[in-house]
Design a protein around this motif. Structure first.
Motif, PDB file in Angstrom:
ATOM      1  N   ARG A 197       0.828  -1.203   0.000  1.00  0.00           N
ATOM      2  CA  ARG A 197       0.000   0.000   0.000  1.00  0.00           C
ATOM      3  C   ARG A 197       0.863   1.255   0.000  1.00  0.00           C
ATOM      4  NH1 ARG A 197      -2.536  -1.040   4.159  1.00  0.00           N
ATOM      5  NH2 ARG A 197      -1.597   0.378   5.672  1.00  0.00           N
ATOM      6  N   LEU A 198       1.911   1.225   0.825  1.00  0.00           N
ATOM      7  CA  LEU A 198       2.807   2.385   0.873  1.00  0.00           C
ATOM      8  C   LEU A 198       3.517   2.585  -0.465  1.00  0.00           C
ATOM      9  CD1 LEU A 198       4.391   1.966   4.430  1.00  0.00           C
ATOM     10  CD2 LEU A 198       2.799   3.745   3.689  1.00  0.00           C
TER      11      LEU A 198
ATOM     12  N   HIS B 263       2.343   1.710  -3.332  1.00  0.00           N
ATOM     13  CA  HIS B 263       1.331   2.236  -4.260  1.00  0.00           C
ATOM     14  C   HIS B 263       1.140   3.732  -4.044  1.00  0.00           C
ATOM     15  CE1 HIS B 263      -2.281   2.511  -6.677  1.00  0.00           C
ATOM     16  NE2 HIS B 263      -2.916   3.059  -5.645  1.00  0.00           N
ATOM     17  N   GLU B 264       1.045   4.134  -2.769  1.00  0.00           N
ATOM     18  CA  GLU B 264       0.872   5.558  -2.467  1.00  0.00           C
ATOM     19  C   GLU B 264       2.072   6.366  -2.948  1.00  0.00           C
ATOM     20  OE1 GLU B 264       0.191   5.732   1.692  1.00  0.00           O
ATOM     21  OE2 GLU B 264      -1.856   4.930   1.585  1.00  0.00           O
TER      22      GLU B 264
ATOM     23  N   VAL C 225       1.826   6.645  -6.685  1.00  0.00           N
ATOM     24  CA  VAL C 225       0.808   7.638  -7.047  1.00  0.00           C
ATOM     25  C   VAL C 225       1.331   9.041  -6.802  1.00  0.00           C
ATOM     26  CG1 VAL C 225      -1.456   8.554  -6.436  1.00  0.00           C
ATOM     27  CG2 VAL C 225      -1.135   6.084  -6.673  1.00  0.00           C
ATOM     28  N   GLU C 226       1.948   9.236  -5.617  1.00  0.00           N
ATOM     29  CA  GLU C 226       2.481  10.560  -5.293  1.00  0.00           C
ATOM     30  C   GLU C 226       3.585  10.962  -6.266  1.00  0.00           C
ATOM     31  OE1 GLU C 226       4.447  12.892  -1.453  1.00  0.00           O
ATOM     32  OE2 GLU C 226       3.591  10.887  -1.235  1.00  0.00           O
TER      33      GLU C 226
END
Length: 664
Positions: free
Chosen positions: A193-194, A196-197, A200-201
């Motif tokens: 998840r991190l 992925h974030e 995205v960022e």
């Protein structure tokens, strides 16, 4: 060099072997590596064990070991096919479980056999995952419990202590394996998840960096621009040769040497963080400056911001942004010109409507005559250029003089400026064609201003003719004034209010005290908006329309003028008036109990129930002014109010005032 190539070949071969020749994710690759090693090691050990027991004469056991070894090598082959890991892995785990069950049933737990049983949950859960692996582990646990607890099933009789230890250790290993695998799954989920974030960022930052019309860049302590700058910076600076260059090199055509030195000193302050970010932004010497391209000398207006970025270990960089605001400034300039133009037009309109139409018509005719005369001068080829300038100057001066008499200041100023230009040309040694063309263009602009005057005066004349005289103009001015007063007050208060005229006797405005009527009604309209009409949300909650209503009627009744102004607001709050009156000591406690006293106190100078002062309420002068103006005319006022429904002001002016002049 040969040794390095050999090492790389061996490393590549081993990696391909352990991964079954396939490229996978890190987690899946690890599972393949462990499974390949385990199967290969198990197959080799089974061959060794099978040979050993066969030489000892235990041929059935040897055949069993050889069969298991062959199965291991078959599975090694299956791992290199397109089959998913769960199929060959399930075969391995199932076969391993059967072998472990056989060890328990025959009682052959000497040597490494018990360790193999204890390693089964680790292998099953790791290879097959939590759900399937746990099912296999539970099945083997059931087999261990069955053969060790129930007498007569196993080849040997297990002592209760041995059985308990075997079952307990197996259960503990299984539990710890489950806990570890679950923790790993949670960690992997969080990491995924991190990641992925972060992706995205990163993508957002990249999109912003390259798509926003702002040039972003990093500079080291030597003020050298780094490679990670945004694409718009190239358009702003006018070059793609940016990386590795000093920021000051791009400013040689834009700033003087001393200005560049000041800018460098400023960047030092940014790096050293000598002031807070707001202060550094305010003292930026090139916060907004005209940038001139070193290559083509094209100029644009640039806005810049600089801040400090800590890259870690006290490694500071300067983050700079550049934005081309040339179009914005040009738009602001044009808007300012338009605003100035509108202001001049409004001032011209105000000046025109104050002039008597007959006088103004005469001015228009004289002005057009002079312009026609100027046209004749420009067409007259027999006149010298200097004589033509003299005659034009005289006509312009005549127009200006007439405009000054009528108070047309803007028009007069433009003519005055044109006079200066004509005089300069007239007194010069030589008058060129460009001089004459310039004068002609300026005269054309002034003629357009004159045409606007004619349009304005024609509209005024048309309005007066259509409405049938002066009284209807007074009616229009009064209603428009009150409408504007209502509109402006509502905008200030954040309310929705409509102003409506129910009845209006125009003869009252023609012959009565027009000035006083307008003044008191203006005060009452603003008072109703500020104190009477509720906010739109409050009105909706009370079941009313969001827009409040203020109604006016002006009629004759017997021998008096009756002005009635009402609203559909919340009514007069007598309790609030009472509290304020007692606070200001305008009434005693006994007098404050009487409604008529409370309604009278609102006309006292300085009295207001408003919580804050603004342009429409709060100073306590509006209603006091209404009472004083009515007192001058010996008039009276009556107030009626109903909570939640509104307030009505009835003003009465004696009839002898109805015949006063309009200027009263």
């Amino acid at each position: 060099m040969a040794e390095e190539k050999t090492g790389n070949f061996f490393s590549s071969f081993l990696n391909n072997f352990l991964n079954s020749g396939k490229i996978r994710s890190t987690d899946e690759s690890l599972r393949y590596n462990i499974l390949n090693i385990a199967i290969l090691a198990g197959g080799l050990f089974l061959v060794i064990f099978g040979t050993s027991v066969t030489l000892e004469g235990n041929i059935p056991r040897g055949i069993s070991d050889y069969a298991m070894a062959a199965l291991c090598f078959i599975i090694l082959f299956l791992l290199r096919t397109k089959l998913p890991l769960q199929i060959p892995g399930g075969i391995v785990v199932g076969a391993f479980g059967i072998m472990c069950t056989m060890f328990v049933s025959t009682g052959e737990l000497h040597g490494f056999a018990s360790l193999w049983i204890f390693s089964f949950p680790l292998l099953a859960i790791f290879v097959l995952g939590m759900t399937i692996g746990l099912i296999f582990s539970v099945l083997l646990l059931c087999a261990v419990v069955t053969f060790t607890i129930i007498p007569g099933l196993a080849g040997i009789s297990y002592h209760i202590d041995s059985a308990t230890r075997l079952i307990g250790v197996y259960f503990l290993v299984t539990l710890l394996t489950v806990i570890y695998e679950q923790s790993r799954l949670i960690k992997d989920s969080r990491v995924s998840r991190l990641n992925h974030e972060l992706r995205v960022e990163r993508d957002v930052i990249t999109a912003m960096k390259d798509n926003l019309p702002i040039g972003m860049f990093l500079m080291n302590r030597e003020y050298i621009i780094q490679g990670a700058y945004s694409k718009p910076l190239e358009d702003i600076l006018g070059t793609d040769k940016i990386e590795g260059e000093k920021i000051t090199d791009f400013l040689t055509a834009s700033l003087k040497a001393k200005e560049r030195d000041i800018f460098v000193d400023y960047l030092k302050m940014v790096l050293e963080r000598q002031f807070d970010a707001k202060m550094l932004e305010d003292i930026n010497p090139i916060k907004e400056f005209t940038y001139t391209n070193n290559y083509n000398n094209r100029s644009k207006i640039i806005r810049t911001v600089f801040s400090t970025v800590d890259q870690g270990l006290n490694d500071f960089y300067v983050l700079g942004t550049m934005e081309d605001i040339s179009e914005t400034r040009e738009l602001e300039r044009k808007l300012a010109e338009e605003a100035t133009k509108r202001d001049e037009e409004m001032k011209d309109l105000f000046q025109v409507i104050q002039v008597d139409p007959a006088v103004f018509g005469d001015f228009i005719e004289d002005t057009e005559y002079e312009f026609d005369h100027i046209n004749e001068i420009l067409k007259n080829k027999s006149l010298s250029a200097k004589d033509a300038m003299v005659n034009i100057y005289q006509s312009v001066h005549a127009i200006k003089s007439n405009a000054l008499i009528l108070g047309l200041d803007n028009f007069s100023t433009k003519l005055h400026n044109l006079e200066d230009v004509i005089r300069q040309y007239r007194d010069g040694d030589d008058i060129t064609f460009e001089n004459v063309l310039h004068i002609t263009i300026e005269l054309e602009k002034i003629m357009k201003e004159k045409d606007k005057f004619r349009i304005i005066i024609d509209k005024i004349e048309s309005f007066r003719a259509a409405t049938g005289g002066r009284s209807r103009q007074d009616q229009y001015v009064l209603v428009e004034t009150l409408f504007k007063a209502c509109e402006n007050a509502a905008r200030t208060e954040g309310k929705e209010v409509g102003f409506f005229v129910d009845q209006l006797d125009e003869t009252i405005l023609e012959n009565g005290p027009r000035r006083v009527i307008k003044e008191v009604l203006t005060q009452l309209v603003r008072n109703s908006v500020a104190h009477g009409i509720e906010m739109p949300e409050e009105r909706k909650e009370s079941g009313k329309e969001s827009q409040g209503r203020i109604s006016l009627s002006i009629v004759r009744e017997s021998n008096q003028i009756h002005l009635k102004l009402s609203d559909d607001g919340k009514g007069i709050n007598l309790n609030k008036i009472k509290e304020k009156a007692l606070e200001l000591k305008l009434l005693s406690k006994e007098d404050a109990e009487e409604k008529k006293n409370l309604l009278q106190v609102i006309f006292s100078p300085g009295f207001s129930t408003a919580d804050a002062t603004n342009l429409n309420a709060g100073r306590g002068i509006g209603l006091n002014l209404v009472r004083e103006r009515l007192k001058e005319l010996h008039g009276s006022i009556k107030i009626s109010s109903e909570p939640g429904k509104g307030t009505c002001f009835d003003l009465f002016i004696p009839g002898d005032n109805a015949d006063e002049s309009k200027d009263s």
